[in-house]
Design a protein around this motif. Structure first.
Motif, mmCIF file in Angstrom:
data_model
loop_
_atom_site.group_PDB
_atom_site.id
_atom_site.type_symbol
_atom_site.label_atom_id
_atom_site.label_comp_id
_atom_site.label_asym_id
_atom_site.label_seq_id
_atom_site.Cartn_x
_atom_site.Cartn_y
_atom_site.Cartn_z
ATOM 1 N N THR A 64 12.766 -7.743 6.399
ATOM 2 C CA THR A 64 13.978 -6.933 6.319
ATOM 3 C C THR A 64 13.821 -5.970 5.149
ATOM 4 O OG1 THR A 64 15.268 -8.785 7.157
ATOM 5 C CG2 THR A 64 16.476 -6.989 6.076
ATOM 6 N N PRO A 65 13.656 -4.679 5.418
ATOM 7 C CA PRO A 65 13.481 -3.732 4.319
ATOM 8 C C PRO A 65 14.774 -3.540 3.529
ATOM 9 C CG PRO A 65 13.483 -2.585 6.430
ATOM 10 C CD PRO A 65 13.579 -4.046 6.729
ATOM 11 N N LEU A 66 14.618 -3.468 2.210
ATOM 12 C CA LEU A 66 15.741 -3.168 1.321
ATOM 13 C C LEU A 66 15.626 -1.751 0.775
ATOM 14 C CD1 LEU A 66 15.819 -6.563 -0.610
ATOM 15 C CD2 LEU A 66 17.257 -5.862 1.327
ATOM 16 N N GLN A 67 14.414 -1.370 0.442
ATOM 17 C CA GLN A 67 14.117 -0.016 -0.046
ATOM 18 C C GLN A 67 12.776 0.393 0.533
ATOM 19 O OE1 GLN A 67 16.203 1.763 -2.063
ATOM 20 N NE2 GLN A 67 17.622 0.036 -2.130
ATOM 21 N N GLN A 68 12.665 1.651 0.937
ATOM 22 C CA GLN A 68 11.399 2.186 1.429
ATOM 23 C C GLN A 68 11.198 3.571 0.841
ATOM 24 O OE1 GLN A 68 12.226 1.693 5.740
ATOM 25 N NE2 GLN A 68 10.501 0.267 5.713
ATOM 26 N N TYR A 69 9.985 3.793 0.317
ATOM 27 C CA TYR A 69 9.675 5.057 -0.321
ATOM 28 C C TYR A 69 8.299 5.531 0.123
ATOM 29 C CZ TYR A 69 13.277 3.346 -3.517
ATOM 30 O OH TYR A 69 14.438 2.843 -4.048
ATOM 31 N N GLU A 70 8.083 6.803 -0.107
ATOM 32 C CA GLU A 70 6.756 7.376 0.080
ATOM 33 C C GLU A 70 6.560 8.404 -1.026
ATOM 34 O OE1 GLU A 70 4.096 8.893 3.757
ATOM 35 O OE2 GLU A 70 6.047 9.856 3.552
ATOM 36 N N ALA A 71 5.455 8.280 -1.738
ATOM 37 C CA ALA A 71 5.103 9.222 -2.792
ATOM 38 C C ALA A 71 3.659 9.644 -2.566
ATOM 39 C CB ALA A 71 5.266 8.583 -4.167
ATOM 40 N N ASP A 72 3.493 10.892 -2.179
ATOM 41 C CA ASP A 72 2.159 11.423 -1.880
ATOM 42 C C ASP A 72 1.472 10.557 -0.829
ATOM 43 O OD1 ASP A 72 2.504 13.553 -3.729
ATOM 44 O OD2 ASP A 72 1.946 12.209 -5.366
ATOM 45 N N ASP A 73 0.374 9.880 -1.216
ATOM 46 C CA ASP A 73 -0.413 9.100 -0.256
ATOM 47 C C ASP A 73 -0.088 7.605 -0.287
ATOM 48 O OD1 ASP A 73 -1.490 8.466 -2.717
ATOM 49 O OD2 ASP A 73 -3.569 8.905 -2.158
ATOM 50 N N THR A 74 1.043 7.240 -0.899
ATOM 51 C CA THR A 74 1.393 5.832 -1.054
ATOM 52 C C THR A 74 2.787 5.535 -0.508
ATOM 53 O OG1 THR A 74 -0.014 5.668 -3.012
ATOM 54 C CG2 THR A 74 1.653 3.947 -2.728
ATOM 55 N N ALA A 75 2.872 4.490 0.307
ATOM 56 C CA ALA A 75 4.162 3.987 0.807
ATOM 57 C C ALA A 75 4.509 2.724 0.031
ATOM 58 C CB ALA A 75 4.078 3.681 2.292
ATOM 59 N N ILE A 76 5.785 2.573 -0.280
ATOM 60 C CA ILE A 76 6.268 1.437 -1.065
ATOM 61 C C ILE A 76 7.440 0.808 -0.328
ATOM 62 C CG2 ILE A 76 7.214 0.709 -3.294
ATOM 63 C CD1 ILE A 76 6.078 3.554 -4.291
ATOM 64 N N ASP A 77 7.350 -0.495 -0.126
ATOM 65 C CA ASP A 77 8.435 -1.240 0.512
ATOM 66 C C ASP A 77 8.899 -2.362 -0.393
ATOM 67 O OD1 ASP A 77 8.334 0.239 2.829
ATOM 68 O OD2 ASP A 77 7.386 -1.320 4.038
ATOM 69 N N GLU A 78 10.206 -2.525 -0.475
ATOM 70 C CA GLU A 78 10.797 -3.710 -1.078
ATOM 71 C C GLU A 78 11.633 -4.340 0.026
ATOM 72 O OE1 GLU A 78 13.912 -5.209 -4.514
ATOM 73 O OE2 GLU A 78 13.735 -3.078 -4.097
ATOM 74 N N GLY A 79 11.471 -5.645 0.209
ATOM 75 C CA GLY A 79 12.223 -6.283 1.272
ATOM 76 C C GLY A 79 12.135 -7.789 1.214
ATOM 77 N N VAL A 80 12.643 -8.419 2.266
ATOM 78 C CA VAL A 80 12.689 -9.876 2.337
ATOM 79 C C VAL A 80 11.844 -10.336 3.520
ATOM 80 C CG1 VAL A 80 14.173 -11.895 2.583
ATOM 81 C CG2 VAL A 80 14.976 -9.902 1.284
ATOM 82 N N PHE A 81 10.862 -11.160 3.229
ATOM 83 C CA PHE A 81 9.988 -11.780 4.218
ATOM 84 C C PHE A 81 10.559 -13.161 4.501
ATOM 85 C CE2 PHE A 81 6.228 -14.368 5.256
ATOM 86 C CZ PHE A 81 5.619 -13.601 6.229
ATOM 87 N N SER A 82 10.872 -13.428 5.760
ATOM 88 C CA SER A 82 11.529 -14.690 6.129
ATOM 89 C C SER A 82 10.859 -15.316 7.336
ATOM 90 C CB SER A 82 12.997 -14.446 6.482
ATOM 91 O OG SER A 82 13.683 -13.829 5.433
ATOM 92 N N GLY A 83 11.043 -16.621 7.461
ATOM 93 C CA GLY A 83 10.535 -17.340 8.622
ATOM 94 C C GLY A 83 10.548 -18.829 8.369
ATOM 95 N N VAL A 84 9.910 -19.556 9.266
ATOM 96 C CA VAL A 84 9.819 -21.010 9.164
ATOM 97 C C VAL A 84 8.343 -21.392 9.108
ATOM 98 C CG1 VAL A 84 10.349 -23.220 10.275
ATOM 99 C CG2 VAL A 84 11.958 -21.310 10.457
ATOM 100 N N ASN A 85 8.004 -22.254 8.160
ATOM 101 C CA ASN A 85 6.621 -22.706 8.003
ATOM 102 C C ASN A 85 6.294 -23.758 9.063
ATOM 103 O OD1 ASN A 85 4.944 -24.983 5.863
ATOM 104 N ND2 ASN A 85 3.997 -23.261 6.894
#
Length: 141
Positions: A64-85
């Motif tokens: 689930t993305p919280l923030q998504q950015y792109e600066a020049d040749d780099t993409a940056i994502d902040e988010g929540v990775f979820s699931g069941v082990n």
């Protein structure tokens, strides 16, 4: 949307669907990845193997993305990775942790630097202690 953002979005989709063929296609052969749990990984094959272990350990993963950015040749994502082990987790000492059946929800950040449509440098950050705690692997007070 630029090239880096497009590649990062495709990577996220492939990882959360266990599509390791696409994951491999998105990395340059000589890519380098930095991870909190496995350290520095060199080359596409090592990076895909790292992703394989997580897709097997948590096959129903979502991001689930919280923030998504792109600066020049780099993409940056902040988010929540979820699931069941529901699958085994390989440990650094070569042992394997059986599935715990526990839910995880980990906030993290990843950065992908892209050149000619492939990731050349990838950095992943997440709280390992929270991950271990949610799996029930830390001592309880």
């Amino acid at each position: 949307m630029g090239e880096a953002r497009d590649v990062m979005d495709r990577l996220t989709e492939a990882v959360t669907h266990g599509d390791l063929t696409t994951v491999a296609e998105l990395y340059a052969e000589d890519a380098v990845a930095f991870t909190p749990d496995e350290g520095e990984l060199h080359g596409r094959d090592a990076i895909v193997e790292y992703r394989r272990t997580m897709t097997e350990a948590i096959p129903d993963a979502t991001f689930t993305p919280l923030q998504q950015y792109e600066a020049d040749d780099t993409a940056i994502d902040e988010g929540v990775f979820s699931g069941v082990n529901t699958g085994p987790i390989p440990l650094p000492d070569g042992e394997t942790l059986p599935a715990t059946g526990r839910k995880i929800s980990i906030r993290g950040t990843d950065l992908a630097t892209v050149k000619d449509g492939r990731i050349t440098s990838y950095r992943l950050y997440f709280d390992q202690m929270l991950f271990l705690d949610q799996l029930g692997l830390l001592p309880q007070d």
